[in-house]
Design an enzyme around this catalytic site. Structure first.
Site, PDB file in Angstrom:
ATOM      1  N   CYS A 149       3.291  -4.653   0.033  1.00  0.00           N
ATOM      2  CA  CYS A 149       4.616  -5.235   0.301  1.00  0.00           C
ATOM      3  C   CYS A 149       5.348  -5.562  -0.982  1.00  0.00           C
ATOM      4  CB  CYS A 149       4.474  -6.476   1.165  1.00  0.00           C
ATOM      5  SG  CYS A 149       3.945  -6.113   2.857  1.00  0.00           S
TER       6      CYS A 149
ATOM      7  N   ASN B 280       6.005   1.883   2.005  1.00  0.00           N
ATOM      8  CA  ASN B 280       4.782   1.126   2.260  1.00  0.00           C
ATOM      9  C   ASN B 280       4.900   0.442   3.614  1.00  0.00           C
ATOM     10  OD1 ASN B 280       2.271  -0.535   1.455  1.00  0.00           O
ATOM     11  ND2 ASN B 280       3.783  -2.090   2.009  1.00  0.00           N
ATOM     12  N   GLU B 281       4.129   0.917   4.563  1.00  0.00           N
ATOM     13  CA  GLU B 281       4.106   0.377   5.922  1.00  0.00           C
ATOM     14  C   GLU B 281       5.482  -0.110   6.384  1.00  0.00           C
ATOM     15  OE1 GLU B 281       2.217  -4.091   5.580  1.00  0.00           O
ATOM     16  OE2 GLU B 281       0.800  -2.419   5.432  1.00  0.00           O
TER      17      GLU B 281
ATOM     18  N   GLU C  42      -2.869  -4.527  -5.571  1.00  0.00           N
ATOM     19  CA  GLU C  42      -1.580  -5.162  -5.331  1.00  0.00           C
ATOM     20  C   GLU C  42      -1.554  -6.499  -6.044  1.00  0.00           C
ATOM     21  OE1 GLU C  42       1.722  -6.321  -1.992  1.00  0.00           O
ATOM     22  OE2 GLU C  42      -0.237  -5.684  -1.272  1.00  0.00           O
TER      23      GLU C  42
END
Length: 632
Positions: free
Chosen positions: A231, A361-362, A27
């Site tokens: 994120c 994503n989450e 990330e």
């Protein structure tokens, strides 16, 4: 799902497990891309920094207007006639009096530019001549005191945007060089995309990766790489979602944007570069795309206030679905297809053989998320049944979003679900059997982000113990990746990471060593009850796998206790064990950790080991031991 296996040399009681179990998650956090893995040495090369990145940033940030030797002129940032609409800002430099040096700009990169004597650096820039006569330019690498280490000169030759390139070879090494661009004759010009790369990138790729960092990842031999986030993917609001099409093509045509972690993304490290790196190191690409909703933490929700999750309007969903489908064509389509042709034009006519795509994503499991995920998932499944779509179950290992996410995924028959959690070592040690309890009739698991909140040896050993449970449950845990991967000194937003670095140094944490040891010693068949452990001992863990390609039997023995432990090994079920084995040991003070200044406090050691069909091994306190034995 049935994993493709060769049953040769395995015991009938062995359990087939995922061949893709251990990989990497990248990330762009902690300056992992620009200023990190991406080898570009100029910061804000396209003058696209803005207050939306940080309030005190602007298109001229990290540039200095210079007028040495009593020269003078002016400089402005303009947007009326850019190289490309996707790259709107550029500077206009007017040299009125050049003196003995010139009028120009200086960039000191990301905390200084590191150059090495005798090595080559590729400089390029786009220039548009705005005055009647050609303008002479001098491009140099200089020390903080102005000593010229390397220089190249040329004259402008076009009133349209034109790319100029040269090679600089410094006469001495320094970690604090600046790139200086000077107009040495009077005139006016426009300047944009000022770029400097070491010639020695990873595999010498143009627009490539920092060689030492990339090699450390390659050395792990990961089975896959998940990218570009986290994120970062669903972004800080809908306008900040990561859109893959903005990241391909010539760098001057990519759309730069703010980073949800509080800095800037040039997107020079884009989808082509990610896929190419995966191919270069033999890892499967796992791109993660937004589920058409923004991060629930958008606008600062994780602090105070904020906008929360937002969803793309329904009337935009068809275009977004096509964007997802276009990615599959770009990655896997023939060079004659619309998007395959764009891949071929970038230098890769053969398909990238994409197998996995993550959607979301989450995310917070809202009705808006569920509606949009279902539309995307259904479209991909219908057109590309060969692609494995990975869903999401929120940011925690339990709770409302976790339960809703799993119910939703199972109702849709999503094949793989992504779980994330960051926990203390004690939680990991108390949950070694987490996946023993999972229903084998539902989705498999991708443990996409996990860590034990620390980089001490005790953290890494707890993770090692937990990973033996992932191997034991490799029939349902398809993939796992530690997170985050990289963190730059003085630019770290997350307190636990695998590799710390600055422009010169690299620190491999104990966590890195554990991940590498497991990754290099993956198997595709798991054998139970090979290592006899005291069922009342909560500090010990073990696993036994076989690599069918080599026939090797691999034991992983973990002791998270304060005293040495005897572990009894029974290999009598195997037809043959070669006595000369290989042992890798990671052990030491549980509170010890590596730093950039002392990077080798905790490192693995290797030695020969005399194996037999039955033996007892004394595992040192706070240790991971791997014993690898041949069977042929």
């Amino acid at each position: 799902m049935v994993f493709a296996q060769s049953a040769e040399r395995t015991l009938t009681k062995g359990k087939k497990i995922s061949p893709d179990l251990f990989g990497l998650f990248f990330e762009d956090i902690n300056y992992s891309a620009d200023g990190g893995l991406y080898a570009e040495l100029v910061q804000n090369r396209s003058f696209e920094y803005s207050p939306t990145d940080r309030r005190d940033w602007n298109p001229f940030s990290f540039w200095e207007y210079i007028t040495p030797d009593f020269s003078y002129g002016s400089i402005t940032v303009e947007t009326n006639s850019p190289i490309h609409p996707n790259n709107p800002h550029y500077i206009v430099l007017t040299a009125e009096h050049v003196g003995d040096a010139g009028v120009g700009v200086k960039n000191s990169g990301f905390d200084g530019i590191v150059v090495k004597a005798g090595e080559s650096y590729s400089i390029s820039m786009f220039v548009r001549q705005l005055s009647a006569d050609p303008i002479s330019l001098a491009i140099s690498l200089q020390t903080p005191k102005g000593k010229v280490l390397a220089e190249s000169k040329f004259s402008t030759s076009s009133k349209d945007w034109k790319k100029y390139s040269a090679t600089l070879k410094p006469i001495e090494s320094t970690d604090s060089a600046s790139l200086v661009v000077l107009a040495t004759t009077r005139g006016k010009l426009a300047l944009d995309v000022v770029s400097l790369f070491p010639e020695k990138t990873f595999k010498n790729r143009p627009n490539g990766l920092r060689a030492d960092l990339a090699q450390l990842l390659a050395d792990m031999k990961p089975r896959f790489i998940r990218f570009p986030g986290g994120c970062l993917v669903h972004g800080d609001g809908l306008g900040n979602m990561y859109r893959w099409k903005n990241t391909i093509g010539p760098i001057e045509q990519r759309i730069e944007q703010k980073n949800i972690w509080g800095y800037h993304q040039s997107l020079g490290l884009g989808y082509f570069e990610y896929f190419q790196f995966c191919e270069d190191i033999g890892a499967k690409p796992l791109p993660v795309l937004p589920a058409a909703v923004s991060c629930q933490n958008s606008g600062g929700t994780w602090r105070i206030g904020g906008t929360g999750q937002k969803a793309l309007p329904k009337e935009e969903m068809q275009d977004y679905i096509q964007e997802v489908l276009d990615l599959i064509e770009w990655a896997n389509g023939p060079a004659t297809s619309t998007w395959g042709a764009k891949r071929a034009a970038a230098g890769h006519p053969a398909p990238f053989n994409l197998q996995y795509i993550g959607i979301g994503n989450e995310d917070k499991i809202t009705s808006e998320f569920e509606e949009r995920f279902k539309i995307i998932y259904t479209a991909v499944k219908a057109k590309h049944p060969e692609i494995t779509v990975i869903g999401t179950s929120g940011p925690f290992p339990d709770g409302e979003d976790f339960e809703k996410g799993w119910r939703f995924a199972n109702a849709l028959n999503v094949p793989v679900v992504d779980e994330h959690y960051y926990k203390e070592p004690s939680w990991l040690m108390s949950n070694l059997d987490r996946y023993d309890k999972y229903d084998r009739t539902h989705a498999e698991i991708y443990l996409g982000e996990y860590a034990s909140w620390g980089n001490k040896l005790k953290n890494a050993i707890a993770e090692a113990a937990y990973m033996t449970g992932l191997e034991r449950n490799g029939d349902i845990v398809r993939m796992a990746s530690y997170a985050p991967l990289l963190a730059k000194r003085n630019h770290t937003q997350w307190k636990t990471d695998m590799i710390f670095f600055d422009n010169n140094l690299v620190c491999l944490t104990p966590n890195y060593h554990v991940q590498k040891i497991f990754s290099l010693n993956q198997g595709d068949v798991y054998f139970d009850k090979i290592v006899n452990l005291d069922s009342n001992d909560t500090t010990a863990a073990a696993s036994c796998v076989q690599d069918n390609e080599t026939g090797d039997i691999i034991l992983k023995l973990v002791n998270a206790g304060k005293e040495s432990q005897a572990m009894k090994v029974n290999l009598k079920g195997f037809k043959r064990i070669v006595s000369k084995a290989h042992l890798t040991l990671l052990a030491g003070d549980p509170e010890a950790e590596n730093t950039l200044e002392k990077p080798e406090v905790i490192v693995p050691t290797t030695s020969n080991f005399q194996a037999s069909k039955s033996f007892s091994y004394h595992a040192p306190a706070m240790s991971l031991t791997v014993i690898r034995m041949k069977t042929k």
